[in-house]
Design a protein around this motif. Structure first.
Motif, PDB file in Angstrom:
ATOM      1  N   GLY A 173       0.683  -1.209   0.139  1.00 50.69           N
ATOM      2  CA  GLY A 173       0.015  -0.012  -0.073  1.00 50.69           C
ATOM      3  C   GLY A 173       0.654   1.234  -0.083  1.00 50.69           C
ATOM      4  N   ALA A 174       1.942   1.090  -0.182  1.00 47.84           N
ATOM      5  CA  ALA A 174       3.101   2.367   0.100  1.00 47.84           C
ATOM      6  C   ALA A 174       2.925   2.785  -1.374  1.00 47.84           C
ATOM      7  N   ALA A 175       3.003   4.421  -1.646  1.00 52.98           N
ATOM      8  CA  ALA A 175       3.226   5.133  -2.602  1.00 52.98           C
ATOM      9  C   ALA A 175       4.703   5.726  -2.716  1.00 52.98           C
ATOM     10  N   ILE A 176       5.512   5.255  -3.684  1.00 50.69           N
ATOM     11  CA  ILE A 176       6.788   5.554  -3.689  1.00 50.69           C
ATOM     12  C   ILE A 176       7.296   6.385  -4.990  1.00 50.69           C
ATOM     13  N   LEU A 177       7.622   7.758  -4.760  1.00 52.61           N
ATOM     14  CA  LEU A 177       8.061   8.545  -5.864  1.00 52.61           C
ATOM     15  C   LEU A 177       9.590   8.513  -6.001  1.00 52.61           C
ATOM     16  N   LEU A 178      10.025   8.147  -7.335  1.00 54.90           N
ATOM     17  CA  LEU A 178      11.587   8.214  -7.683  1.00 54.90           C
ATOM     18  C   LEU A 178      11.689   8.993  -8.747  1.00 54.90           C
ATOM     19  N   VAL A 184       4.536   3.155 -12.556  1.00 57.47           N
ATOM     20  CA  VAL A 184       3.987   3.742 -13.493  1.00 57.47           C
ATOM     21  C   VAL A 184       5.051   5.025 -13.828  1.00 57.47           C
ATOM     22  N   ASP A 185       5.435   4.750 -15.219  1.00 61.04           N
ATOM     23  CA  ASP A 185       6.611   5.646 -15.627  1.00 61.04           C
ATOM     24  C   ASP A 185       6.157   6.406 -17.064  1.00 61.04           C
ATOM     25  N   SER A 186       5.871   7.754 -16.730  1.00 59.27           N
ATOM     26  CA  SER A 186       6.032   8.519 -15.684  1.00 59.27           C
ATOM     27  C   SER A 186       4.820   9.296 -15.244  1.00 59.27           C
ATOM     28  N   VAL A 202       2.589   0.862  -5.226  1.00 62.78           N
ATOM     29  CA  VAL A 202       2.974   1.889  -6.362  1.00 62.78           C
ATOM     30  C   VAL A 202       4.003   2.573  -6.260  1.00 62.78           C
ATOM     31  N   ILE A 203       4.931   2.367  -7.332  1.00 61.63           N
ATOM     32  CA  ILE A 203       6.156   3.022  -7.527  1.00 61.63           C
ATOM     33  C   ILE A 203       5.887   4.155  -8.696  1.00 61.63           C
ATOM     34  N   ILE A 204       5.936   5.331  -8.549  1.00 63.68           N
ATOM     35  CA  ILE A 204       5.822   6.427  -9.553  1.00 63.68           C
ATOM     36  C   ILE A 204       7.159   7.069  -9.828  1.00 63.68           C
ATOM     37  N   VAL A 237       2.898  11.261  -1.493  1.00 64.33           N
ATOM     38  CA  VAL A 237       3.423  10.098  -1.388  1.00 64.33           C
ATOM     39  C   VAL A 237       4.043   9.627   0.008  1.00 64.33           C
ATOM     40  N   ASP A 238       4.369   8.246   0.032  1.00 62.13           N
ATOM     41  CA  ASP A 238       4.928   7.944   1.412  1.00 62.13           C
ATOM     42  C   ASP A 238       6.517   8.269   1.523  1.00 62.13           C
TER      43      ASP A 238
END
Length: 454
Positions: free
Chosen positions: A92-97, A174-176, A213-215, A235-236
């Motif tokens: 359930g974590a939302a990660i922004l890269l 999701v990119d990007s 989710v990795i965004i 995001v987390d």
């Protein structure tokens, strides 16, 4: 209700209702004092909010009664990435890269997707910048092919949500986010309203379904994340992927992490076959061969990881009124300060010489702990004397010539001892002049190392 002043009669009496265009202390109609106030009328812009009683499950309760449970983390299959996240990916974590264009964000996430698929978890990789054929070609080159890794090339948010319902993934990439558009918001993809709508929808899906989710996020010219600042608040975890294009070394840093520390750093090496982890990068930033004049090893601290970095200095006599000061990988302002302290407090003259200072391996070492190593390297270059390979220096220099302690000093000394640096010059020397004297004594005590002393 919101109010606004009337234009015809801006003042009225609260007792009899008499209106006037000019304020008066007493009402001309009822002769009352202090009753004339500004007249206003309702605009109807604001509406009252009706309170809604929360259900039993959402009722407020004392914090001491709130039940907690450890959220199981899932490994991404990439150890260095797990290190930055605090041990793994939380459901359930939302990660922004984020990162510069071409630094390798898509390559890293494709490796994360492949490793997660190999561990038995289904992954959906939604690429809004590349076609599925392009992603497949890169996956063949990096060895990231697996039947549990699903690809979709979509720029419409609703279609991506449809893919989520059909594939039922356990990890979404999701990119990007700047290239995905939602029909519920006006404007083109990448505009602040679109980025906010797309990100909030993906985060809501992540929380409702326990789907990590990795965004991927673009960056602006100054290196900050593009789009509204609220994106980083939603995001987390916020990770930044950085590295010099001239070298293959890459770092992942956590700028925000609700589930772990923000001082961890992951180290990677970009190769022709993809991206490789570097669990022990100690040898990447050291020179090789016999000791040379103008070199000194410092112990840098990247997050919680201590690593040796070789600082090199070169000095050339010049008759120019303004000698050159060229630096690479270190802070130019701190180098100028160190040169001034060397000349004033240790009688090492550099005002008539061009000075070049650089690090090995392309790493940036800008913390104050590099001051003492820079000073020893410059002194060795001026005097044409070398330091032995078993010596390292860690310390901050003050303008008074004192060697001050640095953060995590025991950890730095422990890492130095593990790598074979038996002599560590630090704040125990007291002053810069005394530190240079300690270097001279240690060199003379090891005559078999072919390192002429100070």
């Amino acid at each position: 209700m919101a109010t606004k002043r009337t234009t015809t009669a801006p003042y009225r009496c609260t007792e009899c209702g008499w209106t006037t265009a000019k304020w008066a202390g007493r009402c001309a109609e009822c002769q009352q004092w202090g009753t004339v106030v500004e007249a206003a009328e309702q605009t109807g812009i604001l509406r009252a909010v009706t309170p809604v009683a929360p259900g039993a499950a959402r009722a407020a309760q004392p914090i001491t009664r709130v039940e907690t449970s450890d959220t199981p983390r899932r490994t991404s299959g990439v150890g260095e990435f797990d290190r930055v996240l605090g041990g793994g990916i939380v459901p359930g974590a939302a990660i922004l890269l984020s990162g510069e264009p071409g630094v390798g964000k898509s390559t890293l996430l494709l490796e994360v997707a492949a490793q997660s698929a190999r561990s038995g978890r289904r992954v959906l990789y939604a690429s809004a910048e590349e076609s599925t054929a392009q992603v497949r070609l890169r996956a063949e080159r990096t060895g990231a092919l697996h039947d549990e890794l699903y690809l979709a090339s979509e720029t419409d948010l609703a279609t991506i949500l449809g893919h989520i319902d059909e594939v039922q993934p356990q990890l979404l990439i999701v990119d990007s986010v700047q290239t995905v558009a939602s029909g519920l918001s006006d404007g083109m993809a990448g505009q602040p309203a679109q980025v906010r709508e797309v990100a909030s929808t993906l985060i809501r899906i992540a929380k409702d379904r326990g789907l990590p989710v990795i965004i991927v996020g673009h960056v602006t010219k100054d290196g900050s994340i593009a789009g509204p600042r609220v994106l980083e608040h939603l995001v987390d975890v916020v990770c930044h992927f950085e590295g010099d294009r001239q070298t293959s070394l890459r770092f992942v840093r956590a700028l925000k992490n609700r589930f772990g520390p923000t001082d961890e750093v992951g180290c990677f090496d970009m190769t022709g076959d993809g991206i490789a982890e570097v669990p022990d990068p100690s040898a990447l930033f050291l020179g090789h061969g016999q000791p040379e004049p103008g070199t000194c090893v410092a112990i840098a601290l990247e997050g919680r990881r201590a690593m040796p970095v070789e600082v090199q200095a070169l000095t050339i006599s010049t008759g120019a009124p303004n000698p050159r000061r060229i630096v690479n990988g270190v802070d130019a302002a701190r180098v100028a300060m160190v040169l001034a302290v060397l000349e004033k407090k240790a009688d090492i003259v550099t005002s008539n010489q061009d000075v070049y200072v650089s690090t090995v391996g392309g790493i940036r070492f800008t913390e104050p702990a590099a001051d003492l190593a820079i000073a020893i390297a410059v002194a060795g270059a001026v005097l044409n004397h070398a330091t032995p390979r078993t010596l390292a220096a860690v310390g901050e220099l003050s303008l008074a010539g004192e060697v001050r302690p640095v953060s995590q000093a025991p950890q730095r000394r422990g890492e130095a001892a593990r790598l074979g640096y038996t002599d560590v010059i630090d704040n125990r020397s007291g002053t810069l002049r005394a530190a240079l004297g300690d270097v001279r004594r240690r060199v003379r005590a090891r005559p078999g190392e072919n390192a002429p002393g100070f």
